[in-house]
Scaffold this active site. Sequence first.
Site, PDB file in Angstrom:
ATOM      1  N   ASP A   5      35.917  38.534  37.523  1.00  0.00           N
ATOM      2  CA  ASP A   5      35.848  37.923  36.391  1.00  0.00           C
ATOM      3  C   ASP A   5      34.711  37.572  35.810  1.00  0.00           C
ATOM      4  O   ASP A   5      34.703  36.749  34.709  1.00  0.00           O
ATOM      5  CB  ASP A   5      36.667  36.807  36.540  1.00  0.00           C
ATOM      6  CG  ASP A   5      37.155  36.038  35.320  1.00  0.00           C
ATOM      7  OD1 ASP A   5      37.687  36.948  34.371  1.00  0.00           O
ATOM      8  OD2 ASP A   5      37.463  34.969  35.233  1.00  0.00           O
ATOM      9  N   ASP A  14      42.057  42.941  35.883  1.00  0.00           N
ATOM     10  CA  ASP A  14      41.012  42.749  34.684  1.00  0.00           C
ATOM     11  C   ASP A  14      39.778  43.282  35.029  1.00  0.00           C
ATOM     12  O   ASP A  14      38.721  43.448  34.256  1.00  0.00           O
ATOM     13  CB  ASP A  14      40.576  41.233  34.608  1.00  0.00           C
ATOM     14  CG  ASP A  14      41.544  40.536  33.974  1.00  0.00           C
ATOM     15  OD1 ASP A  14      42.619  41.078  33.466  1.00  0.00           O
ATOM     16  OD2 ASP A  14      41.393  39.306  33.816  1.00  0.00           O
ATOM     17  N   ASP A  64      47.340  28.279  34.395  1.00  0.00           N
ATOM     18  CA  ASP A  64      46.438  29.247  33.842  1.00  0.00           C
ATOM     19  C   ASP A  64      44.933  28.614  33.890  1.00  0.00           C
ATOM     20  O   ASP A  64      43.976  29.390  33.958  1.00  0.00           O
ATOM     21  CB  ASP A  64      46.572  30.007  32.594  1.00  0.00           C
ATOM     22  CG  ASP A  64      47.590  30.733  32.614  1.00  0.00           C
ATOM     23  OD1 ASP A  64      47.944  31.579  33.539  1.00  0.00           O
ATOM     24  OD2 ASP A  64      48.358  30.842  31.446  1.00  0.00           O
TER      25      ASP A  64
END
Length: 331
Positions: free
Chosen positions: A128, A165, A305
């Site tokens: 990330d 991602d 989230d």
Amino acid sequence: MDSTGSRLGLSLGIITLAAPIVALGLFIGSFAVTATSAAAGNPLAGRSFYTNPNSTAQVAATAAAVADPDSAAAATLGKLAEQPSAIWLMPEKYPLNTVQADVTAIADAAEEVGQTPVFVVYGIPDRDCGNFSAGGLSESDYPTWVASIATALTLKASVVILEPDALALATECGNVEQRVAQIQQGVAAFAPTVATVYLDAGHSDWLTPATAADLLNRAGVAQVRGFATNVSNYNDSAAEQAFGEAVSALTGGAHFVVDTSRNGRGGNGEWCNPAGQALGGTPEATTDGASRDANLWVKEPGESDGTCNGGPAAGEWWNERALELAAAAGW
């Protein structure tokens, strides 16, 4: 990541990892299966996906049933817990020294009840890019960790979604070459297994089909079943279908799966606990013979989230939001 990204929202712990470094060969060619040949029939058709008895939904449902077994909340959470969702393999929870045994145990449990587990491999270095789901393994440990997971699944029917991602963020993070090479390591590790593997491709509000396809092609999508879209996001199925078909056409016919866990109302452009959303289609393989293999619940829909829009820490179960999602879907 900007507002178009997934922002997976996972709660992370810290574990010190230590294990021998094992070299992982990157020679994919000897195991290559082209997207065209892989497309002969949907490998997920007729499968029942694994319902994890230790999921956060099940923990919440059990607690609600103990508090008030006759309540509407207990009934709704119990129904949520019955839905198969993916098991996220992170080194913070599944460290290098135990991951092979841990995954073997899960795969064995699924096999015993005639179900197919869905795993998300999520431990790439600089995960990330240091944002909310920061973490991951070192450059030296990562190939060994992935290889250990692959070894556990060598002869076990399973679905694997590889590094959400990672490719989609690479351009923003300035590490495209590194990410492509790391995903290639995963492709090589799973090549000799019977796992059905999908590389993560972001989603329809993030990358153009051309950009997604270029990254997937470079990372080796032709050597796996295909790609995954909408992981931990809210885009509606029609948008993801159009995106998936466009990407498929640019990747030699690669197939795809869509995360439908929270896309019942199609989102509003927010990625972090947007209000007014709903559960989407329940997990199942498609039967129309098109490029889309399945709807999956990759993100457990009741997990936050992050600390935004009233939510708890990323990855923590949020009863209020879980019940709102279910009610909005007519459950």
